[in-house]
Design a protein around this motif. Structure first.
Motif, PDB file in Angstrom:
ATOM      1  N   GLN A 383     -27.521 -23.430  -0.225  1.00 41.48           N
ATOM      2  CA  GLN A 383     -26.261 -23.266   0.491  1.00 41.48           C
ATOM      3  C   GLN A 383     -26.307 -22.046   1.407  1.00 41.48           C
ATOM      4  OE1 GLN A 383     -23.419 -23.132  -2.771  1.00 41.48           O
ATOM      5  NE2 GLN A 383     -22.684 -25.182  -2.278  1.00 41.48           N
ATOM      6  N   VAL A 384     -26.850 -20.947   0.916  1.00 41.51           N
ATOM      7  CA  VAL A 384     -26.930 -19.729   1.728  1.00 41.51           C
ATOM      8  C   VAL A 384     -27.714 -19.984   3.006  1.00 41.51           C
ATOM      9  CG1 VAL A 384     -27.867 -17.395   1.835  1.00 41.51           C
ATOM     10  CG2 VAL A 384     -26.692 -18.151  -0.213  1.00 41.51           C
ATOM     11  N   LEU A 385     -28.880 -20.575   2.882  1.00 42.22           N
ATOM     12  CA  LEU A 385     -29.730 -20.792   4.048  1.00 42.22           C
ATOM     13  C   LEU A 385     -29.119 -21.817   4.993  1.00 42.22           C
ATOM     14  CD1 LEU A 385     -33.253 -20.668   2.358  1.00 42.22           C
ATOM     15  CD2 LEU A 385     -31.919 -18.823   3.393  1.00 42.22           C
ATOM     16  N   GLU A 386     -28.432 -22.815   4.458  1.00 44.70           N
ATOM     17  CA  GLU A 386     -27.723 -23.773   5.313  1.00 44.70           C
ATOM     18  C   GLU A 386     -26.589 -23.080   6.067  1.00 44.70           C
ATOM     19  OE1 GLU A 386     -26.474 -26.903   2.743  1.00 44.70           O
ATOM     20  OE2 GLU A 386     -28.418 -27.931   2.769  1.00 44.70           O
ATOM     21  N   HIS A 387     -25.867 -22.190   5.378  1.00 42.55           N
ATOM     22  CA  HIS A 387     -24.797 -21.435   6.038  1.00 42.55           C
ATOM     23  C   HIS A 387     -25.359 -20.560   7.149  1.00 42.55           C
ATOM     24  CE1 HIS A 387     -21.938 -23.018   3.394  1.00 42.55           C
ATOM     25  NE2 HIS A 387     -21.806 -22.031   2.516  1.00 42.55           N
ATOM     26  N   SER A 388     -26.501 -19.909   6.893  1.00 44.44           N
ATOM     27  CA  SER A 388     -27.102 -19.043   7.889  1.00 44.44           C
ATOM     28  C   SER A 388     -27.513 -19.834   9.129  1.00 44.44           C
ATOM     29  CB  SER A 388     -28.322 -18.323   7.296  1.00 44.44           C
ATOM     30  OG  SER A 388     -28.934 -17.488   8.262  1.00 44.44           O
ATOM     31  N   THR A 389     -28.114 -21.001   8.915  1.00 48.43           N
ATOM     32  CA  THR A 389     -28.500 -21.851  10.038  1.00 48.43           C
ATOM     33  C   THR A 389     -27.276 -22.317  10.809  1.00 48.43           C
ATOM     34  OG1 THR A 389     -30.463 -22.608   8.840  1.00 48.43           O
ATOM     35  CG2 THR A 389     -29.710 -23.965  10.676  1.00 48.43           C
ATOM     36  N   TYR A 390     -26.224 -22.696  10.093  1.00 45.65           N
ATOM     37  CA  TYR A 390     -24.986 -23.144  10.738  1.00 45.65           C
ATOM     38  C   TYR A 390     -24.380 -22.012  11.567  1.00 45.65           C
ATOM     39  CZ  TYR A 390     -20.115 -24.604  11.258  1.00 45.65           C
ATOM     40  OH  TYR A 390     -18.877 -24.919  11.761  1.00 45.65           O
ATOM     41  N   PHE A 391     -24.360 -20.796  11.014  1.00 47.92           N
ATOM     42  CA  PHE A 391     -23.787 -19.658  11.718  1.00 47.92           C
ATOM     43  C   PHE A 391     -24.523 -19.403  13.027  1.00 47.92           C
ATOM     44  CE2 PHE A 391     -23.918 -14.925  12.211  1.00 47.92           C
ATOM     45  CZ  PHE A 391     -22.594 -14.761  12.604  1.00 47.92           C
ATOM     46  N   GLN A 392     -25.837 -19.435  12.986  1.00 45.67           N
ATOM     47  CA  GLN A 392     -26.599 -19.197  14.210  1.00 45.67           C
ATOM     48  C   GLN A 392     -26.473 -20.361  15.190  1.00 45.67           C
ATOM     49  OE1 GLN A 392     -30.486 -17.109  13.590  1.00 45.67           O
ATOM     50  NE2 GLN A 392     -29.971 -17.304  11.428  1.00 45.67           N
ATOM     51  N   ASP A 393     -26.342 -21.575  14.668  1.00 41.84           N
ATOM     52  CA  ASP A 393     -26.085 -22.717  15.554  1.00 41.84           C
ATOM     53  C   ASP A 393     -24.761 -22.564  16.285  1.00 41.84           C
ATOM     54  OD1 ASP A 393     -28.442 -24.041  15.052  1.00 41.84           O
ATOM     55  OD2 ASP A 393     -27.619 -25.316  13.465  1.00 41.84           O
ATOM     56  N   ARG A 394     -23.750 -22.070  15.570  1.00 35.72           N
ATOM     57  CA  ARG A 394     -22.444 -21.859  16.198  1.00 35.72           C
ATOM     58  C   ARG A 394     -22.525 -20.771  17.261  1.00 35.72           C
ATOM     59  NH1 ARG A 394     -18.854 -22.594  17.388  1.00 35.72           N
ATOM     60  NH2 ARG A 394     -16.990 -21.914  16.277  1.00 35.72           N
ATOM     61  N   LEU A 395     -23.336 -19.745  17.019  1.00 33.40           N
ATOM     62  CA  LEU A 395     -23.531 -18.737  18.051  1.00 33.40           C
ATOM     63  C   LEU A 395     -24.206 -19.339  19.278  1.00 33.40           C
ATOM     64  CD1 LEU A 395     -24.720 -15.622  15.997  1.00 33.40           C
ATOM     65  CD2 LEU A 395     -22.522 -15.918  17.132  1.00 33.40           C
TER      66      LEU A 395
END
Length: 526
Positions: A383-395
């Motif tokens: 979940q953490v790594l998926e959240h991190s990828t999602y956050f950078q995708d949103r950026l």
């Protein structure tokens, strides 16, 4: 192989608390391990100016009757909702896990001894500590394990005791402050700039590090550029040439790195570095020490770190894993061979001259490792790594960015010279991400350090992106410098303000470097 160590020639490891050079009695690992025994506080209400006790508190000489009604309760205070956590190292959100809480409470209830530890590990042999060390050595595929009160103590102990006169320590320029403290306390010859660096934290600029490293060929402590395999090769080959024959194989070379760096979120190229070390020093006297503090619980089978994920356990001399970050406990463990473990427990001052971890702390850490072994933590790490990828995708969707990291990490720094202003803006929006500035990071690299957690929601991540990008655009508009345009460069894209080029300055960028000089994922210019 590591130089043979004797208790008689270790001046830095004196067992005298006053610092005198005395030889200690060597304690074997077998004798040492034998068991002998098994949210923010509310602000207090200020006193009235006269300091009189508020009624209806009973007077000391007139205790209330057992039948008297209790004093009326004060109305509950309304507290604002705490800001969303994007600052702590609680990557797996285990500090708020009902499952972990229940397991810790159950284990504490069942344990015959939970309060305190009784003293130093050399004086009091607690079975809980010995049991956890045996368990961790087996789980991490290590010959031996030694518990410390903190990761700082473990690093400082290793680098103060293990390197011997004639040895050399090569360290990544971004290595943690604890390694610097350990090296300064070691028996290695002192560098000329020790006094100047005494108050520096865990980072220095690559340029200054390279210049100072080349200034003195005889330095026993040398920095190499962050995550730069070629720079490491150059340093190793230089040492090889200086050794000339027997000396190059008789001394030990220690290479200090972190698997995941705490301020940049960058990932160390461990395999490539080990390949170079073994190529330049085939005699086997170049050794790697890996600080896995920010990788524990996140990477590898059972959360055992990046070294285990890459299958490098047999090629690394020592690994440090801490319990106070993703595992929501306290303490640390150093995984190494039996010789080094025995030497540290006899000569490591941060280990000897302090009270050991309490039994309750050891029990809590053991419960956290239960979650690593039963697969619970692995799901949270995903979940953490998926959240991190999602956050950078949103950026990426909001601002022009370069390619993503190959391996996502929970740490995403937003680089800006206005880190305090950005952090304050985020806090106004109910988001807690703290500013980091010199001397914790080099001058000119201020940032807001964002830490992603398993417990964060997509809505919270969206709010963080919106607030951060909105702040950057607001700064541009307030200065009235023109319109935002996209600009492409080799290996990098950025948002840029064209007008008033002579006054341009960074507003914000999101670092996403994998190594070397680093790539910038997000940059807006003013």
């Amino acid at each position: 192989m590591v130089n043979t160590i004797s208790s008689a020639d270790s001046g830095s490891g004196s067992n005298s608390e006053s610092g005198s050079d005395s030889t200690s009695t060597f304690t074997s690992a077998t004798a040492f391990a034998s068991p002998v025994s098994a949210a923010s506080a509310s602000t207090p209400t200020p006193f009235p100016f006269s300091f009189s006790l508020p009624l209806p508190l009973p007077l000391p000489h007139l205790p209330p009757s057992p039948l008297s009604p209790p004093p009326p309760a004060r109305p509950p205070r309304s507290h604002p909702r705490p800001p969303t956590d994007f600052s702590s190292n609680d990557y797996l959100s285990l500090s708020t896990s009902p499952l972990l809480r229940a397991r810790v409470l159950s284990a504490l209830t069942a344990s015959p001894s939970i309060l305190g530890s009784g003293g130093s590990r050399l004086l009091v042999h607690n079975s809980a500590h010995a049991h956890l060390e045996t368990r961790l050595a087996h789980a991490f595929r290590s010959p031996a394990a030694l518990l410390f009160n903190s990761g700082f103590d473990a690093n400082a102990s290793f680098f103060a005791c293990v390197p011997q006169p004639g040895d050399v320590v090569l360290y990544d320029v971004a290595i943690h402050a604890s390694v610097h403290d350990g090296m300064r306390a070691s028996r290695l010859p002192k560098n000329d700039d020790d006094g100047d660096n005494r108050h520096h934290r865990h980072r220095h600029s690559s340029a200054s590090a390279s210049a100072s490293a080349s200034a003195s060929a005889s330095r026993s402590r040398r920095a190499f550029a962050h995550n730069d395999v070629r720079a490491l090769r150059t340093a190793l080959e230089s040492l090889k040439r200086e050794g000339k024959g027997d000396r190059s194989s008789s001394r030990s070379i220690f290479v200090a790195v972190e698997s995941v760096y705490s301020m940049d979120g960058t990932v160390s190229p461990l395999r490539e570095m080990l390949d170079v070390m073994e190529e330049v020093f085939p005699e086997g006297n170049a050794h790697m020490i890996v600080d896995e503090a920010h990788a524990t619980g996140i990477y590898g089978p059972g959360g055992r770190g990046l070294v285990a994920m890459l299958g490098l356990e047999d090629r690394v001399l020592a690994r440090l894993h801490t319990f106070g970050k993703a595992l929501a406990a306290s303490g640390a463990v150093l995984l190494t061979n039996t010789l080094i473990r025995d030497y540290l427990l006899n000569y490591a001052r941060p280990f000897i001259y302090t009270t050991a971890l309490s039994n309750a702390a050891v029990i809590a850490a053991s419960c956290s490792f239960d979650l690593l072994e039963d697969g619970t933590a692995e799901k949270l790490a995903t979940q953490v790594l998926e959240h991190s990828t999602y956050f950078q995708d949103r950026l990426r969707a909001s601002l022009v960015m370069s390619s993503m990291r190959e391996l996502p990490t929970p740490i995403v720094p937003l680089l800006t010279p206005h880190a305090r202003a950005l952090s304050a803006h985020l806090l106004e929006h109910g988001l807690n991400a703290r500013p980091i500035s010199w001397p914790t990071v080099p001058k000119g690299t201020d940032r807001v350090r964002v830490c992603i957690h398993a417990g964060n929601t997509r809505e919270e991540l969206d709010a963080l992106v919106s607030a951060a990008v909105g702040w950057a655009v607001g700064v541009v508009r307030e200065e009235g410098v023109g319109v935002v345009v996209q600009e492409e460069e080799v290996g990098r894209s950025r948002v840029r303000i064209e007008e008033k080029e002579e006054e341009e300055k960074d507003v914000m960028m999101c670092s996403g470097s994998e190594g070397g000089e680093g790539r910038r994922l997000l940059q807006s210019k003013l």
